[in-house]
Motif scaffolding. Structure first.
Motif, PDB file in Angstrom:
ATOM      1  N   LYS A  77       3.712   5.578   3.360  1.00 31.89           N
ATOM      2  CA  LYS A  77       4.799   4.934   2.637  1.00 31.89           C
ATOM      3  C   LYS A  77       4.441   3.471   2.404  1.00 31.89           C
ATOM      4  O   LYS A  77       3.731   2.858   3.211  1.00 31.89           O
ATOM      5  CB  LYS A  77       6.080   4.996   3.471  1.00 31.89           C
ATOM      6  CG  LYS A  77       6.710   6.379   3.544  1.00 31.89           C
ATOM      7  CD  LYS A  77       8.007   6.302   4.333  1.00 31.89           C
ATOM      8  CE  LYS A  77       8.739   7.621   4.343  1.00 31.89           C
ATOM      9  NZ  LYS A  77      10.036   7.484   5.030  1.00 31.89           N
ATOM     10  N   PRO A  78       4.964   2.885   1.316  1.00 28.81           N
ATOM     11  CA  PRO A  78       4.661   1.465   1.069  1.00 28.81           C
ATOM     12  C   PRO A  78       5.407   0.570   2.069  1.00 28.81           C
ATOM     13  O   PRO A  78       6.471   0.929   2.572  1.00 28.81           O
ATOM     14  CB  PRO A  78       5.198   1.242  -0.347  1.00 28.81           C
ATOM     15  CG  PRO A  78       6.296   2.253  -0.504  1.00 28.81           C
ATOM     16  CD  PRO A  78       5.852   3.458   0.289  1.00 28.81           C
ATOM     17  N   GLN A  79       4.825  -0.563   2.342  1.00 24.05           N
ATOM     18  CA  GLN A  79       5.527  -1.588   3.107  1.00 24.05           C
ATOM     19  C   GLN A  79       6.534  -2.263   2.183  1.00 24.05           C
ATOM     20  O   GLN A  79       6.264  -2.412   0.989  1.00 24.05           O
ATOM     21  CB  GLN A  79       4.546  -2.653   3.616  1.00 24.05           C
ATOM     22  CG  GLN A  79       3.520  -2.148   4.596  1.00 24.05           C
ATOM     23  CD  GLN A  79       4.122  -1.836   5.937  1.00 24.05           C
ATOM     24  OE1 GLN A  79       5.115  -2.433   6.331  1.00 24.05           O
ATOM     25  NE2 GLN A  79       3.548  -0.875   6.642  1.00 24.05           N
ATOM     26  N   PRO A  80       7.669  -2.695   2.686  1.00 24.27           N
ATOM     27  CA  PRO A  80       8.557  -3.494   1.830  1.00 24.27           C
ATOM     28  C   PRO A  80       7.877  -4.798   1.425  1.00 24.27           C
ATOM     29  O   PRO A  80       7.047  -5.328   2.161  1.00 24.27           O
ATOM     30  CB  PRO A  80       9.777  -3.758   2.720  1.00 24.27           C
ATOM     31  CG  PRO A  80       9.351  -3.462   4.112  1.00 24.27           C
ATOM     32  CD  PRO A  80       8.214  -2.490   4.035  1.00 24.27           C
ATOM     33  N   LEU A  81       8.224  -5.279   0.233  1.00 27.27           N
ATOM     34  CA  LEU A  81       7.610  -6.503  -0.283  1.00 27.27           C
ATOM     35  C   LEU A  81       8.051  -7.726   0.524  1.00 27.27           C
ATOM     36  O   LEU A  81       9.125  -7.739   1.116  1.00 27.27           O
ATOM     37  CB  LEU A  81       8.018  -6.726  -1.738  1.00 27.27           C
ATOM     38  CG  LEU A  81       7.580  -5.703  -2.777  1.00 27.27           C
ATOM     39  CD1 LEU A  81       8.009  -6.180  -4.161  1.00 27.27           C
ATOM     40  CD2 LEU A  81       6.079  -5.488  -2.729  1.00 27.27           C
ATOM     41  N   ASP A  82       7.211  -8.721   0.471  1.00 22.27           N
ATOM     42  CA  ASP A  82       7.579 -10.030   1.007  1.00 22.27           C
ATOM     43  C   ASP A  82       8.449 -10.733  -0.042  1.00 22.27           C
ATOM     44  O   ASP A  82       7.981 -11.044  -1.134  1.00 22.27           O
ATOM     45  CB  ASP A  82       6.300 -10.822   1.283  1.00 22.27           C
ATOM     46  CG  ASP A  82       6.587 -12.229   1.782  1.00 22.27           C
ATOM     47  OD1 ASP A  82       7.773 -12.643   1.790  1.00 22.27           O
ATOM     48  OD2 ASP A  82       5.629 -12.917   2.157  1.00 22.27           O
TER      49      ASP A  82
END
Lengths: 630, 630
Positions: free
Chosen positions: B17-22
């Protein structure tokens, strides 16, 4: 010096009280751009008798899952008060007497209280039920509780506010919320990377201060301006005193501060109660330099009349001069309240005092309930902030505290009791009454008694252990064996005149290893290291006691590095009754033992091996700015 | 268009899964300058077994006057649910069936719950007692309640959040507080008199919007950017749609908005439930233009599967296409929850969705209790704000709600029950259990049933009265007497797909006096005057019903003057069960009567003689930006 704000025309006419000053020039930009809720006009429609409400987005009360809120609650008589004037007692050993009194209250001194779903009561100031308390409400507070607090504040706590009409009140979600709203009211955020240093806002405070306030102020770019304090509180004259700081303000540092934060009754951490005389001096300077005073007094009812006498007796010093009982111009109606040093509000001719009160220390911190007292125009501005942030405090705590202090009368026909009895199968539970104002004041007196006795006991134990006696080597002489006994004072402190804390000055400079060369680093054992080492040493198994280092309460880096390390704050409130003595004894034993350490490596080992691995020692001990709401 | 924030390296690796954006470039200056509480390191010391606490300034629990908190509380079964899928029922006249169902719940479906002073429980997530709830606590929330809400949110309400690790939660003092903290998190106050117009922050919203949010945003200098909306919610493509607004942004007006505020499930005031398809379209644009979505959903559980069918049946229109029941990738574990349109969080690949939840509509508004769901880094930032403002929500409501939904198990040896039974003389009162997750969801289902039936009944009554039939003069002809019947539609509306409101479009342009010359001013009777007149007319004795004018919910002056006057919002939640029908009938009767007014002076009299004298008519009806928390 800028011109102070001018008074409205005619406000000083003979025989008339002055109007509070217009302080709007202090408002933040956000405050200036806030408009009052436009819904107030619309609310009037809801008052049309019998109006069908298809307008408000309110869930109907029948859908609330709570049919009652109830509690087993203490009666005010659970705790034993202490005398308001030590002179009242003929027993000269007052502190000893106090300290030896049996302390524990009787848990069976209790009553069952309850808030029913709905009562038939048309006066909103008397209607305490869930239909009103758990619905959307007024941001100034739940009307019955608000009116009760207003009465307590205006008539009993501050009956002598000098400006016309007296102060108003608005409820808060506790004093951290109150301070947060105060900063929002007055402070424009200042950004170091973008803004002119000369625009930086400042906050005056004593050199030791409740650190949470600095944590609140810092992200807004507020700089802390530490003012010197002595055993009587903030110093007015002389170098580093309030007058000096303001008169010789360096505008390159920022704007001359126009806000002061202070805890005046049982100061956190120093335990000082600011005298009326000192208040007048500070107020005069604040008035001259147009400074708003934020008075945060969670411990106001914990003023200890026995402290001065007890301290003298414990140390075999001359008894202090017996002071006459204060006689306020207008009595609060209660000897207990009249005996207290009054608030800054009692000298607030200008209307520049904002007082923060809380139920955290009189009921419980988890209430998250308090109130602000200030001139009406400021309270209106707080209201606008509350409307768009917290709204009202939780109806759960507002209604339960209202029921506790106002409760229904014992007359059998009270609406609340009928509603309650109808619901509950167990009728005897409906037989409850509230504390009323007398009971509330009695509760505070009882709490003061409990804390005062704890304070007395802790201070006596500390006094008994503040010196270290060391016997030197024995020698033979013609006169027989003899030895040299040296007496080293390890710490000193004043018995706190109020509050929950003993503020101890540790004499680290008299430790045998003071400024000894460290073996693990090219530095000496300085105050910060000593403070950290002893704090950690005390958490070890033999002593097992945790204290708060003075570095946590230092207003700025200068205070922290120069004297912050020298102090610990000891709280006599948190522990259970029976553990206060033993904790204090373990503290004393740990300190005594610490002074016998002669090997620098032992100290280093303590510092380098805390009871657990901290993620960052620097963060842990270097700059502890806050202490979670207490 | 600016470059969207880049993903951390490797966050899109196969099978991960993608990491949430900064999103830190969106932070306000104040947020950037907030540091985490330094006390967290210090807290560790409190965990040392047996440590004597002389450090924390906490009052001892024995001094809290509350020995228990208790309540008579509903069981979840008090209310009757409605079907999750209208297709499940063979009864084609579903709305009529629903509307005729007996509504009132049984008040005896109740239980007595209680929180004892102290229980022996070492797991802080299970320890619900006053010793913990009424003490200073963690700003993220009371551990047992926080963990329960976290579980509900992550496992049941939003089981399909696409980013790695899923969202975190933090408790709030209700969603007004949640929104206030969100503005503080992201918005730098912009001052019209001082700041560059190009720096002005903006907030995207639908053209009709919950006005309180605008009142919150305005003093910070935030400008509202109204986006077109249709019957499906915010429009993405075409003129005035989201894409158009962002793609053709005029930077002279301010910064291109990076925040969107929206109510997506039972929109306030329009009653729309945003479909998953529309969500995906809106999200794609927000992702492209780096907009943070603030999803405020107090009515999420009030989604009405019968609305579409009921509307068609009531109006004798063809039955809508039967849609298959949604099948979420991962089930919530409850058919009721699975049947709901999911949150923006379910498509939040970037971690740019902030969801505001509240107990105001599921328990009671007076709770002042809610929570924020967002990516963990944002929740950490909210935590820092909470630590210096509200701290934790009131322990009174936190513990009572925790007890209600978590409660002790029915097993006789539960610690809480033992502690409670020991205190209370009346042992049977100690025989209580909590709702648990099943009961909580069942409670929501029951409430949805109650509101759905109210909605059905109100809409049927409105449908029956939306036309005015007028018979013209009779005439004689060889065919006998005949008359002309004209049918005028006075209003139309969609049956709300969710929430608490019917959003009615009044056809003032079909009123006989539309744009008639006024006699009291050199203007015509325009939409604003008509809206005000009818609203006031409806409060008169014969009709006695209050509605909310659409002008209150207009996102800006343009919307207000162009179409805001055409709408009323009718709430079917606030009135008692038995009064919803009669209020709606009185509304309909008043509207019918209003359309028969033929003298402009009658309308003028209504406008000029409201039921009481308003301090300022202009303030009252011109620009009502807010509607107290609802």
């Amino acid at each position: 010096m800028d011109a102070p704000p001018s008074r409205p025309h005619g406000s000083f006419r003979a025989g008339k009280k002055p109007q509070p000053l217009d302080l709007s020039h202090h408002y933040s930009e956000m405050t200036k751009h806030r408009v009052p809720s436009k819904m107030k006009e619309y609310y009037k429609f809801f008052q049309i008798p019998g109006i069908g409400n298809l307008a408000g987005g309110l869930p109907n009360v029948s859908f609330f899952p709570f049919d009652t809120l109830e509690a087993q609650a203490a009666k005010p008589e659970r705790w034993t008060p202490t005398p308001n004037h030590p002179g009242d007692s003929d027993d000269s050993a007052i502190s000893k007497k106090l300290a030896s009194t049996t302390l524990s209250g009787d848990p069976t001194v209790a009553t069952h209280i309850g808030v029913p779903k709905a009562i038939k009561e048309t006066d909103p100031l008397k209607k305490v039920d869930l239909e009103s308390a758990l619905q959307y409400g007024l941001a100034q507070g739940y009307p019955p509780l608000l009116s009760w607090i207003r009465q307590f504040t205006r008539e009993h706590l501050h009956p002598n506010v000098p400006y016309e009409g007296g102060p108003e009140v608005i409820l808060t979600c506790g004093s951290t919320d109150g301070m947060s709203k105060t900063l929002e009211l007055f402070v424009d955020t200042w950004v170091p990377e973008k803004d002119d240093p000369r625009d930086r806002p400042g906050l005056l405070c004593e050199n030791f201060v409740y650190g949470n306030v600095l944590t609140q102020a810092a992200p807004r770019g507020v700089q802390t301006i530490a003012v010197e304090a002595d055993e009587g509180g903030m110093v007015v004259s002389g170098k580093g005193g309030l007058e000096d700081v303001l008169a010789n303000w360096d505008y390159a540092r920022g704007k001359r501060p126009s806000l002061m934060y202070t805890v005046t009754m049982g100061h956190n951490p120093t335990g000082i109660v600011l005298s009326l005389e000192r208040r007048k001096e500070i107020y005069a300077v604040c008035s001259r330099y147009d400074v708003i005073i934020i008075e945060d007094d969670p411990y106001w009812y914990l003023q200890f009349p026995s402290a001065e006498t007890g301290e003298a007796q414990s140390r075999s010093l001359p008894a202090p001069e017996r002071k006459p009982a204060p006689k306020p111009a207008k009595s609060s109606g209660y000897d207990f309240l009249d005996s207290m040093v009054p608030s800054f509000l009692s000298v607030d001719v200008d209307g520049r005092v904002i007082r923060l009160d809380t139920f955290s220390k009189t009921v419980a911190p988890g209430c998250r309930l308090g109130w602000i007292t200030a001139q009406p125009e400021l309270v209106q501005r707080y209201l606008r902030i509350a409307e768009t942030s917290t709204q009202q405090p939780s109806g759960f705590v507002q209604s339960m505290v209202a029921e506790l202090v106002m409760g229904p009368d014992s007359s059998a026909d009270s609406e609340a009791k009928k509603a309650f009895a109808a619901l509950r199968s167990n009728k005897d539970r409906a037989n409850f009454t509230g504390w009323k104002m007398d009971g509330w004041v009695r509760w505070l007196e009882g709490l003061r008694g409990q804390y005062e006795r704890r304070m007395n006991r802790m201070c006596q134990i500390l006094d008994e252990n503040s010196f270290q006696l060391k016997t030197g080597a024995f020698a033979n002489s013609s006169d027989g064996d003899w030895g040299v006994v040296t007496k080293t004072q390890l710490f000193d402190f004043a018995w706190p005149r109020g509050g929950m804390f003993v503020w101890i000055r540790m004499h680290f400079e008299k430790h045998p290893l003071w400024h000894a060369q460290r073996t693990d680093a090219p530095v000496v054992l300085d105050g910060t290291a000593m403070s950290t080492a002893l704090m950690l040493f005390l958490t070890r198994k033999q002593y097992l006691v945790l204290v708060s280092p003075g570095m946590m309460f230092s207003a700025d880096d200068k205070v922290r590095s120069e004297i912050g390390w020298a102090y610990y704050r000891l709280c006599f409130a948190a522990e259970t009754e029976e553990r206060v003595d033993s904790c204090t004894e373990r503290f004393a034993a740990g300190v005594q033992r610490f002074w016998r350490i002669k090997d620098v490596k032992v100290i280093e080992d303590i510092i380098n091996n805390p009871p657990f691995v901290a993620e960052s020692d620097e963060v842990m001990f270097g700059n502890l700015g806050t202490f979670a709401g207490c």
